[in-house]
Design a protein around this motif. Structure first.
Motif, PDB file in Angstrom:
ATOM      1  N   GLY A  71       0.807  -1.210   0.000  1.00  0.00           N
ATOM      2  CA  GLY A  71       0.000   0.000   0.000  1.00  0.00           C
ATOM      3  C   GLY A  71       0.837   1.256   0.000  1.00  0.00           C
ATOM      4  O   GLY A  71       0.528   2.239  -0.679  1.00  0.00           O
ATOM      5  N   GLN A  72       1.936   1.257   0.751  1.00  0.00           N
ATOM      6  CA  GLN A  72       2.818   2.409   0.773  1.00  0.00           C
ATOM      7  C   GLN A  72       3.485   2.602  -0.575  1.00  0.00           C
ATOM      8  O   GLN A  72       3.661   3.733  -1.036  1.00  0.00           O
ATOM      9  CB  GLN A  72       3.876   2.232   1.874  1.00  0.00           C
ATOM     10  CG  GLN A  72       4.734   3.471   2.084  1.00  0.00           C
ATOM     11  CD  GLN A  72       5.718   3.301   3.218  1.00  0.00           C
ATOM     12  OE1 GLN A  72       5.748   2.270   3.888  1.00  0.00           O
ATOM     13  NE2 GLN A  72       6.540   4.319   3.440  1.00  0.00           N
ATOM     14  N   VAL A  99      -2.793  12.632   6.866  1.00  0.00           N
ATOM     15  CA  VAL A  99      -2.405  12.107   8.179  1.00  0.00           C
ATOM     16  C   VAL A  99      -3.660  11.935   9.031  1.00  0.00           C
ATOM     17  O   VAL A  99      -4.559  12.782   9.019  1.00  0.00           O
ATOM     18  CB  VAL A  99      -1.406  13.062   8.864  1.00  0.00           C
ATOM     19  CG1 VAL A  99      -1.101  12.588  10.279  1.00  0.00           C
ATOM     20  CG2 VAL A  99      -0.122  13.164   8.046  1.00  0.00           C
ATOM     21  N   ASP A 100      -3.739  10.827   9.757  1.00  0.00           N
ATOM     22  CA  ASP A 100      -4.897  10.523  10.609  1.00  0.00           C
ATOM     23  C   ASP A 100      -6.204  10.535   9.818  1.00  0.00           C
ATOM     24  O   ASP A 100      -7.253  10.953  10.318  1.00  0.00           O
ATOM     25  CB  ASP A 100      -4.995  11.512  11.779  1.00  0.00           C
ATOM     26  CG  ASP A 100      -3.810  11.404  12.737  1.00  0.00           C
ATOM     27  OD1 ASP A 100      -3.288  10.280  12.887  1.00  0.00           O
ATOM     28  OD2 ASP A 100      -3.421  12.420  13.330  1.00  0.00           O
ATOM     29  N   LEU A 101      -6.133  10.066   8.592  1.00  0.00           N
ATOM     30  CA  LEU A 101      -7.325  10.055   7.737  1.00  0.00           C
ATOM     31  C   LEU A 101      -8.446   9.228   8.348  1.00  0.00           C
ATOM     32  O   LEU A 101      -9.626   9.535   8.176  1.00  0.00           O
ATOM     33  CB  LEU A 101      -6.944   9.501   6.350  1.00  0.00           C
ATOM     34  CG  LEU A 101      -7.990   9.609   5.253  1.00  0.00           C
ATOM     35  CD1 LEU A 101      -8.302  11.067   4.936  1.00  0.00           C
ATOM     36  CD2 LEU A 101      -7.513   8.893   3.993  1.00  0.00           C
ATOM     37  N   LEU A 136      -5.844   1.657   0.575  1.00  0.00           N
ATOM     38  CA  LEU A 136      -6.738   2.009   1.681  1.00  0.00           C
ATOM     39  C   LEU A 136      -6.199   1.496   3.014  1.00  0.00           C
ATOM     40  O   LEU A 136      -6.281   2.184   4.040  1.00  0.00           O
ATOM     41  CB  LEU A 136      -8.139   1.447   1.425  1.00  0.00           C
ATOM     42  CG  LEU A 136      -8.943   2.144   0.317  1.00  0.00           C
ATOM     43  CD1 LEU A 136     -10.205   1.356   0.006  1.00  0.00           C
ATOM     44  CD2 LEU A 136      -9.299   3.566   0.724  1.00  0.00           C
ATOM     45  N   ARG A 137      -5.624   0.301   3.007  1.00  0.00           N
ATOM     46  CA  ARG A 137      -5.029  -0.212   4.249  1.00  0.00           C
ATOM     47  C   ARG A 137      -3.908   0.696   4.723  1.00  0.00           C
ATOM     48  O   ARG A 137      -3.774   0.974   5.919  1.00  0.00           O
ATOM     49  CB  ARG A 137      -4.513  -1.639   4.042  1.00  0.00           C
ATOM     50  CG  ARG A 137      -5.604  -2.705   3.915  1.00  0.00           C
ATOM     51  CD  ARG A 137      -5.032  -4.102   4.113  1.00  0.00           C
ATOM     52  NE  ARG A 137      -4.029  -4.441   3.117  1.00  0.00           N
ATOM     53  CZ  ARG A 137      -4.293  -5.024   1.953  1.00  0.00           C
ATOM     54  NH1 ARG A 137      -5.557  -5.312   1.630  1.00  0.00           N
ATOM     55  NH2 ARG A 137      -3.323  -5.318   1.099  1.00  0.00           N
ATOM     56  N   TYR A 138      -3.110   1.186   3.782  1.00  0.00           N
ATOM     57  CA  TYR A 138      -2.017   2.078   4.155  1.00  0.00           C
ATOM     58  C   TYR A 138      -2.547   3.416   4.658  1.00  0.00           C
ATOM     59  O   TYR A 138      -2.112   3.913   5.710  1.00  0.00           O
ATOM     60  CB  TYR A 138      -1.101   2.304   2.946  1.00  0.00           C
ATOM     61  CG  TYR A 138      -0.051   3.364   3.187  1.00  0.00           C
ATOM     62  CD1 TYR A 138       0.969   3.148   4.115  1.00  0.00           C
ATOM     63  CD2 TYR A 138      -0.083   4.564   2.494  1.00  0.00           C
ATOM     64  CE1 TYR A 138       1.935   4.119   4.342  1.00  0.00           C
ATOM     65  CE2 TYR A 138       0.876   5.542   2.714  1.00  0.00           C
ATOM     66  CZ  TYR A 138       1.880   5.314   3.643  1.00  0.00           C
ATOM     67  OH  TYR A 138       2.827   6.288   3.880  1.00  0.00           O
ATOM     68  N   ALA A 144       0.003  -4.284   7.140  1.00  0.00           N
ATOM     69  CA  ALA A 144       1.066  -5.084   7.750  1.00  0.00           C
ATOM     70  C   ALA A 144       2.388  -4.736   7.093  1.00  0.00           C
ATOM     71  O   ALA A 144       2.456  -4.368   5.919  1.00  0.00           O
ATOM     72  CB  ALA A 144       0.771  -6.568   7.589  1.00  0.00           C
ATOM     73  N   GLN A 145       3.470  -4.852   7.830  1.00  0.00           N
ATOM     74  CA  GLN A 145       4.786  -4.452   7.326  1.00  0.00           C
ATOM     75  C   GLN A 145       5.458  -5.591   6.563  1.00  0.00           C
ATOM     76  O   GLN A 145       6.465  -6.142   6.975  1.00  0.00           O
ATOM     77  CB  GLN A 145       5.665  -3.989   8.488  1.00  0.00           C
ATOM     78  CG  GLN A 145       5.145  -2.748   9.175  1.00  0.00           C
ATOM     79  CD  GLN A 145       5.028  -1.578   8.210  1.00  0.00           C
ATOM     80  OE1 GLN A 145       5.998  -1.240   7.541  1.00  0.00           O
ATOM     81  NE2 GLN A 145       3.859  -0.974   8.133  1.00  0.00           N
ATOM     82  N   HIS A 146       4.849  -5.973   5.447  1.00  0.00           N
ATOM     83  CA  HIS A 146       5.509  -6.922   4.565  1.00  0.00           C
ATOM     84  C   HIS A 146       5.693  -6.262   3.205  1.00  0.00           C
ATOM     85  O   HIS A 146       4.979  -5.342   2.854  1.00  0.00           O
ATOM     86  CB  HIS A 146       4.723  -8.230   4.436  1.00  0.00           C
ATOM     87  CG  HIS A 146       3.271  -8.026   4.123  1.00  0.00           C
ATOM     88  ND1 HIS A 146       2.325  -7.868   5.109  1.00  0.00           N
ATOM     89  CD2 HIS A 146       2.620  -7.945   2.944  1.00  0.00           C
ATOM     90  CE1 HIS A 146       1.129  -7.714   4.552  1.00  0.00           C
ATOM     91  NE2 HIS A 146       1.286  -7.754   3.247  1.00  0.00           N
ATOM     92  N   SER A 147       6.661  -6.686   2.470  1.00  0.00           N
ATOM     93  CA  SER A 147       7.062  -5.987   1.263  1.00  0.00           C
ATOM     94  C   SER A 147       6.280  -6.452   0.052  1.00  0.00           C
ATOM     95  O   SER A 147       5.632  -7.507   0.059  1.00  0.00           O
ATOM     96  CB  SER A 147       8.556  -6.205   1.005  1.00  0.00           C
ATOM     97  OG  SER A 147       8.783  -7.552   0.651  1.00  0.00           O
TER      98      SER A 147
END
Length: 300
Positions: A71-72, A99-101, A136-138, A144-147
């Motif tokens: 997502g990022q 930020v803080d959406l 949207l998750r981001y 989750a912090q997976h690539s």
């Protein structure tokens, strides 16, 4: 600012490159999306414009995007030009912070904005649904912090050599346009000859008006309407006024402070033989306060 100016490409229609270039008119005009008004009988066009310089610059693409969480990575691909890499946006240019959406928006609303666009933002109907979900998750801080590499190949890993650094205005240390005023203008143009019948500064810069400095003009978004008997009505300015001008001379006849800036084109109509003019006061752009009213005035 002077160092940036001297280092910038100042040619008309300068192409994008790794060195900065000054765009004038800027990304969103001179003349604006609000449109012009016209007298078809006399062949006169009335149009407001911004006199705002912007910066154009590219940078070498970050090859590490493919290693970011999905997502990022998608955010970096589609969103950073306007909303910035840190999601803080550029409020002065009309690009809000994300930020803080999750504290301000529902996912369904944000999904609709991404797909269909809103205000200055164009829609992205072609982004695949899995990428929308990841984005949207981001944005809602649920990723989750997976690539991307762990999820398998996605279009977000496609790289181009250079990317745009964003929509940045050429401003001085006080946050004002880095050129001499006026920074907003209003014009009457004879379409039969191509000559300007009149040109005036349009609006006031609130920060300078407080110091008694008038006639600077200001950024403006939204068009005008004209009447047969010689009036031109327009909101549009950052200072939040609704104004009436003599459309034959450009002389200011009347102004009214609105509850919020009206970045919109007025609507004129008649009810039971009486003429009215209405305008939406939404504010929010250019750092102005948000509003939610429609103001209607009767013409006597």
């Amino acid at each position: 600012m002077l160092e940036l100016f001297r280092a910038s490409d100042k040619r008309i229609y300068a192409p994008p490159g790794l060195e900065p270039a000054i765009l004038f008119p800027g990304y969103d005009g001179a003349a604006e999306w609000g449109g012009a008004s016209a007298d078809p009988a006399k062949g006169i066009l009335y149009v407001n414009s911004n006199e705002m310089p912007w910066m154009l610059q590219m940078r070498v693409a970050d090859k590490s995007i493919g290693d970011l969480p999905m997502g990022q990575g998608i955010y970096h691909k589609y969103c950073t030009t306007c909303h910035q890499a840190d999601r803080n946006g550029l409020e002065s240019s009309g690009f809000p912070s994300l930020v803080d959406l999750q504290l301000r928006k529902e996912k369904a609303e944000v999904r609709s904005i991404i797909r269909e666009g809103k205000g200055m933002m164009t829609g992205f109907p072609d982004i695949p649904e899995p990428e929308i979900e990841a984005l949207l998750r981001y944005l809602f801080e649920q990723e989750a912090q997976h690539s991307v590499a762990e999820e398998g190949p996605k279009s977000v890993t496609e790289q181009v050599p250079y990317i745009h650094t964003g929509y940045n205005k050429f401003l001085d240390s006080n946050g004002l346009p880095g050129i001499a005023p006026p920074w907003g203008t209003l014009h009457a143009i004879d379409l039969n000859s191509g000559e300007y019948l009149w040109t005036i500064p349009f609006g006031e810069t609130p920060e300078l008006l407080e110091k008694g400095i008038r006639g600077t003009g200001t950024e403006n978004y939204g068009g005008a309407v004209i009447t047969e008997n010689g009036l031109l009505f327009i909101g549009a300015t950052r200072d939040g006024y609704f104004r009436a001008f003599d459309r034959f001379t450009g002389r200011l006849l009347w102004e009214y402070k609105l509850p919020a800036a009206a970045f919109a084109t007025p609507a004129m109509y008649q009810v039971n033989g009486k003429q009215y003019i209405a305008i939406a006061c939404g504010g929010e752009k250019l750092g102005t306060e948000k509003g939610n009213q429609i103001i209607a005035l009767a013409l006597e």
